[in-house]
Design a protein around this motif. Structure first.
Motif, PDB file in Angstrom:
ATOM      1  N   TYR A   1       9.215   3.945  16.176  1.00 14.07           N
ATOM      2  CA  TYR A   1       7.990   4.478  15.369  1.00 14.07           C
ATOM      3  C   TYR A   1       8.177   5.822  15.092  1.00 14.07           C
ATOM      4  CZ  TYR A   1       4.762   0.341  15.869  1.00 14.07           C
ATOM      5  OH  TYR A   1       4.108  -0.851  14.966  1.00 14.07           O
TER       6      TYR A   1
ATOM      7  N   PHE B   1       6.687  -2.150  14.660  1.00 16.79           N
ATOM      8  CA  PHE B   1       4.635  -3.138  14.841  1.00 16.79           C
ATOM      9  C   PHE B   1       6.329  -4.965  15.351  1.00 16.79           C
ATOM     10  CE2 PHE B   1       3.471  -6.811  13.123  1.00 16.79           C
ATOM     11  CZ  PHE B   1       2.239  -6.640  13.508  1.00 16.79           C
TER      12      PHE B   1
ATOM     13  N   PHE C   1      -4.014   1.490  14.754  1.00 13.97           N
ATOM     14  CA  PHE C   1      -2.743   0.834  15.223  1.00 13.97           C
ATOM     15  C   PHE C   1      -3.486   0.132  16.880  1.00 13.97           C
ATOM     16  CE2 PHE C   1      -0.083   3.461  12.849  1.00 13.97           C
ATOM     17  CZ  PHE C   1       0.107   2.332  11.815  1.00 13.97           C
TER      18      PHE C   1
ATOM     19  N   GLY D   1      -2.877  -2.997  10.049  1.00 13.38           N
ATOM     20  CA  GLY D   1      -2.197  -2.080   9.842  1.00 13.38           C
ATOM     21  C   GLY D   1      -1.943  -1.327   9.470  1.00 13.38           C
TER      22      GLY D   1
END
Length: 308
Positions: free
Chosen positions: A15, A70, A180, A214
């Motif tokens: 991320y 993810f 998120f 998402g």
């Protein structure tokens, strides 16, 4: 516990690297083709300008890393208490800050480094205090409430950032983080995963909350990167991504700390959020493009007297 921690750390690296690459792509797209029509009437980026940023190779690579993150984050949410998994994943703030020095030419202040140090110390406290993970079951109404709240946040956030324009960077980052966070909660309570039942999965409202959170979170994060500092936007994302799922995990899903260490878990959680807020506050310092100073206007010479 160890596998869950390693998975969360790997998700954090993906991320953090993805955020910086997306910021590089967004700025390269804006610099290559400055176009006033790419703004809304309030000064924020419209869908077309955001789409152009998303077509750069840096942004595409960053998005691929986000998808990998993810998957790893979803696994961590099933293996660890949410207050631990989401907070470790939110340590991508540190990765983002360090890489932004190299790739974006940003110089971090002492206050930012100190704030990042607070976040790292808080994560150590949380890892030390984390106990058993709660259950994966939630009432059917909870699944529907998660979907309704997710839709409201993503739609409302999209409208808000378009109306607020350049002032919406931190808000967009916060709302993307809430998206998120909702995604993490959805993954945790999704029915039909163990044992796997495709019909149960497809009929669970939590699945659609995951998809909407998402996509909406990705869009709002992209807008935040277009509007403001990558560190500030990511820090605001960390707050939204951490607080909501952590509280839900403790209050409704049975997540707990080790016996006698609840105080350390609470302190670590509060310090992690406070450190992220500090980075958001001090991190909005991307240099504005410099324009050459105007040349001084020459003073006209006095008129020559006429003789005769």
């Amino acid at each position: 516990m160890l596998i869950g921690l390693l998975t969360a750390i790997a998700a954090s690296i993906c991320y953090g690297t993805g955020s910086v690459l997306q910021a590089v792509g967004s700025r390269r797209a804006a610099g290559a083709e400055p176009d006033p029509t790419g703004l809304t009437q309030h000064g924020g980026p419209n869908l077309s300008s955001t789409a152009k940023a998303a077509l750069t190779w840096e942004f595409i690579l960053g998005t691929v890393l986000d998808f990998v993150g993810f998957g790893l984050g979803a696994l961590a949410a099933r293996l660890l208490p949410l207050f631990l998994s989401q907070t470790v994943i939110s340590a991508n703030l540190v990765i983002t800050a360090v890489l932004s020095v190299k790739l974006l030419g940003i110089r971090l202040t002492r206050r930012e480094w100190a704030s990042i140090g607070v976040v790292c110390g808080a994560l150590v406290m949380l890892a030390t205090a984390a106990g058993h993970e709660g259950g994966h079951h939630a009432a059917s109404a909870t699944h529907w409430w998660l979907l309704a709240v997710t839709v409201a946040l993503m739609l409302g956030g999209t409208v808000a950032v378009r109306l607020l324009g350049p002032r919406a960077a931190i808000l967009a980052g916060l709302l993307s983080g809430l998206g998120f966070g909702a995604l993490g909660v959805g993954v945790r309570i999704l029915d039909g995963v163990d044992p796997f039942d495709v019909t149960t999965v497809l009929t669970d409202p939590a699945l659609y909350a995951i998809v909407i959170a998402g996509v909406g979170g990705m869009y709002l994060h992209t807008v935040a990167l277009q509007l403001g500092s990558v560190n500030g936007a990511t820090a605001a994302l960390v707050v939204g991504e951490t607080v909501l799922p952590g509280a839900i995990g403790v209050l409704w899903l049975g997540d707990a700390s080790r016996p006698g260490l609840a105080w350390l878990a609470v302190l670590g959680f509060l310090l992690a959020v406070a450190g992220a807020v500090a980075v958001a506050w001090y991190g909005n310092h991307d240099p504005a493009p410099t324009t050459p100073a105007p040349l001084p206007t020459p003073t006209p010479a006095p008129p020559t007297p006429v003789r005769g």
